[in-house]
Design an enzyme around this catalytic site. Structure first.
Site, mmCIF file in Angstrom:
data_model
loop_
_atom_site.group_PDB
_atom_site.id
_atom_site.type_symbol
_atom_site.label_atom_id
_atom_site.label_comp_id
_atom_site.label_asym_id
_atom_site.label_seq_id
_atom_site.Cartn_x
_atom_site.Cartn_y
_atom_site.Cartn_z
ATOM 1 N N LEU A 1 19.181 36.288 46.694
ATOM 2 C CA LEU A 1 20.219 35.361 47.162
ATOM 3 C C LEU A 1 21.311 35.136 46.128
ATOM 4 O O LEU A 1 22.460 34.862 46.481
ATOM 5 C CB LEU A 1 19.585 34.024 47.566
ATOM 6 C CG LEU A 1 18.931 34.037 48.951
ATOM 7 C CD1 LEU A 1 18.109 32.770 49.148
ATOM 8 C CD2 LEU A 1 19.987 34.178 50.049
ATOM 9 N N ASP A 2 20.967 35.266 44.841
ATOM 10 C CA ASP A 2 22.021 35.125 43.821
ATOM 11 C C ASP A 2 23.015 36.280 43.941
ATOM 12 O O ASP A 2 24.234 36.098 43.833
ATOM 13 C CB ASP A 2 21.420 35.026 42.409
ATOM 14 C CG ASP A 2 20.446 36.155 42.072
ATOM 15 O OD1 ASP A 2 20.053 36.936 42.966
ATOM 16 O OD2 ASP A 2 20.079 36.260 40.884
ATOM 17 N N PHE B 1 16.307 30.652 33.810
ATOM 18 C CA PHE B 1 17.012 29.388 33.612
ATOM 19 C C PHE B 1 17.494 28.808 34.940
ATOM 20 O O PHE B 1 17.688 29.531 35.909
ATOM 21 C CB PHE B 1 18.240 29.592 32.709
ATOM 22 C CG PHE B 1 17.893 30.064 31.330
ATOM 23 C CD1 PHE B 1 17.428 29.181 30.368
ATOM 24 C CD2 PHE B 1 18.001 31.405 30.987
ATOM 25 C CE1 PHE B 1 17.084 29.618 29.090
ATOM 26 C CE2 PHE B 1 17.663 31.848 29.718
ATOM 27 C CZ PHE B 1 17.204 30.956 28.769
HETATM 28 N N1 LIG Z 1 23.994 28.461 27.577
HETATM 29 C C1 LIG Z 1 23.045 29.352 27.790
HETATM 30 N N2 LIG Z 1 21.798 28.953 28.084
HETATM 31 C C2 LIG Z 1 20.827 29.840 28.327
HETATM 32 N N3 LIG Z 1 20.995 31.162 28.274
HETATM 33 C C3 LIG Z 1 22.212 31.642 27.970
HETATM 34 C C4 LIG Z 1 23.287 30.766 27.722
HETATM 35 N N4 LIG Z 1 24.371 31.519 27.456
HETATM 36 C C5 LIG Z 1 23.966 32.815 27.516
HETATM 37 N N5 LIG Z 1 22.661 32.902 27.798
HETATM 38 C C6 LIG Z 1 21.908 34.147 27.935
HETATM 39 O O1 LIG Z 1 21.925 34.461 29.332
HETATM 40 C C7 LIG Z 1 20.760 35.197 29.680
HETATM 41 C C8 LIG Z 1 20.211 34.632 30.963
HETATM 42 O O2 LIG Z 1 21.223 34.728 31.928
HETATM 43 P P1 LIG Z 1 21.185 33.913 33.286
HETATM 44 O O3 LIG Z 1 20.981 32.480 32.980
HETATM 45 O O4 LIG Z 1 22.357 34.350 34.064
HETATM 46 O O5 LIG Z 1 19.834 34.549 33.848
HETATM 47 P P2 LIG Z 1 18.889 34.052 34.992
HETATM 48 O O6 LIG Z 1 19.698 33.459 36.091
HETATM 49 O O7 LIG Z 1 17.756 33.283 34.455
HETATM 50 O O8 LIG Z 1 18.364 35.439 35.394
HETATM 51 P P3 LIG Z 1 18.438 36.125 36.792
HETATM 52 O O9 LIG Z 1 19.725 35.732 37.408
HETATM 53 O O10 LIG Z 1 18.356 37.589 36.491
HETATM 54 O O11 LIG Z 1 17.252 35.607 37.498
HETATM 55 C C9 LIG Z 1 19.808 35.110 28.498
HETATM 56 O O12 LIG Z 1 19.802 36.364 27.823
HETATM 57 C C10 LIG Z 1 20.444 34.048 27.601
HETATM 58 O O13 LIG Z 1 20.250 34.366 26.246
HETATM 59 C C1 LIG Z 2 17.340 40.980 40.932
HETATM 60 C C2 LIG Z 2 17.246 39.486 40.687
HETATM 61 C C3 LIG Z 2 16.007 39.188 39.854
HETATM 62 C C4 LIG Z 2 18.491 39.062 39.889
HETATM 63 O O1 LIG Z 2 18.458 37.711 39.624
HETATM 64 C C5 LIG Z 2 17.217 38.682 42.025
HETATM 65 O O2 LIG Z 2 18.393 38.932 42.746
HETATM 66 C C6 LIG Z 2 16.031 39.041 42.880
HETATM 67 O O3 LIG Z 2 14.947 38.593 42.651
HETATM 68 N N1 LIG Z 2 16.261 39.897 43.933
HETATM 69 C C7 LIG Z 2 15.251 40.321 44.883
HETATM 70 C C8 LIG Z 2 15.152 41.803 44.940
HETATM 71 C C9 LIG Z 2 16.402 42.493 45.443
HETATM 72 O O4 LIG Z 2 17.515 41.930 45.337
HETATM 73 O O5 LIG Z 2 16.269 43.618 45.953
HETATM 74 K K LIG Z 3 21.620 34.715 38.203
#
Ligand SMILES: Nc1ncnc2c1ncn2[C@@H]1O[C@H](COP(=O)(O)OP(=O)(O)OP(=O)(O)O)[C@@H](O)[C@H]1O
Ligand SMILES: CC(C)(CO)[C@@H](O)C(=O)NCCC(=O)O
Ligand SMILES: [K+]
Length: 249
Positions: free
Chosen positions: A101-102, A11
């Protein structure tokens, strides 16, 4: 106004700050660049001057999004970049640019809010944990599959695990042993995440006794929150770090 973007693997989390940066004008979560543009174009009174962005996506994908935003809004865009050291935190990776970076931004945000040792837990597509000492040294961290990945692996690699989103949501009314497939999987995976979180907490205690803060963020943080009393739930922790890494000059 300032557009802030956190581009995760599944997302894009976005928000628009008033020019003063003191208030949030609008925010949302979308699953594509197109949906992001749609959401922004539907905002009455939107007037963007700047954009700051963090992405864990491939460089080409990120560049494409930047191009689209520049074309649509004519904004200047500042992208968070890897650093060996920033805001008193020293990146602990052997190759600092490989740390997500996150994670880095959530660490910067957490360390600033804690002003002391902290454990940062992020529950998104992946679940991550990072340890930062009171003097800003990043000890490293852990990555494991988050809720969406665990659930999807079970669905993909078994023939009989099938249930819909409504059943999934209902399944989490409690965490007693499941009596349906949806309950068994949703509760089982939730307990895996909680176990992950609790073992990080134990490790932090072994390092720092009781003298540290725990930060909880990410879309699925609520699944583990009540297993971690005392943790601070900061849904916008990545954005806190993003503003530190990309100040408006
Ligand atoms: N409003 C929302 N919209 C979308 N997903 C949500 C929401 N609230 C909770 N979630 C849940 O959050 C999870 C995704 O979390 P987040 O958006 O932090 O992940 P991401 O940033 O895509 O993943 P990552 O950081 O690991 O790359 C999913 O399991 C989803 O079901
Ligand atoms: C671990 C995730 C997928 C979490 O969003 C992201 O921080 C990422 O792609 N990291 C690169 C690999 C690492 O952090 O070692
Ligand atoms: K994230």
């Amino acid at each position: 106004m300032i557009l802030e973007l956190d581009c995760g693997n599944s997302f894009i989390k976005w928000r628009v700050l008033e020019a003063s940066q003191a208030a949030v004008f609008a925010e949302g979560v979308v699953d594509s660049d197109v949906a992001l543009l749609g959401g922004l174009h539907s905002l009455a009174g939107l007037s963007l001057q700047h954009c700051r962005l963090v992405s864990v996506r491939a460089q080409e994908e990120t560049n494409r999004l930047v191009g689209v935003l520049v074309a649509a809004f004519g904004v200047s865009i500042s992208c968070a970049a890897p650093a060996r050291e920033m805001a008193g935190v020293r990146n602990g990776y052997e190759e600092y640019a490989r740390l997500g970076l996150d994670r880095w931004l959530a660490m910067l945000g957490g360390f600033q809010l804690a002003s002391g040792a902290c454990l940062v837990l992020d529950f998104g597509t992946a679940a991550t944990a990072d340890f930062i000492t009171a003097d800003g040294e990043h000890l490293g961290g852990f990555i494991c599959p988050g809720m969406p990945l665990m659930r999807n692996q079970l669905r993909t690699h078994t023939r009989k695990i099938r249930y819909d989103d409504v059943a999934a949501e209902r399944a989490l009314e409690s965490l007693v042993p499941g009596r349906t497939t949806a309950q068994a999987v949703e509760r089982g995976c939730t307990l895996m995440l909680r176990g992950f979180a609790q073992s990080q907490l134990e490790l932090a205690r072994s390092y720092w006794g009781g003298d540290f803060s725990v930060f909880l963020t990410g879309g699925d943080a609520e699944l583990v929150a009540d297993a971690l009393p005392g943790a601070r739930f900061v849904p916008d922790l990545v954005f806190v770090g993003l503003a530190m890494a990309c100040p408006l000059s």
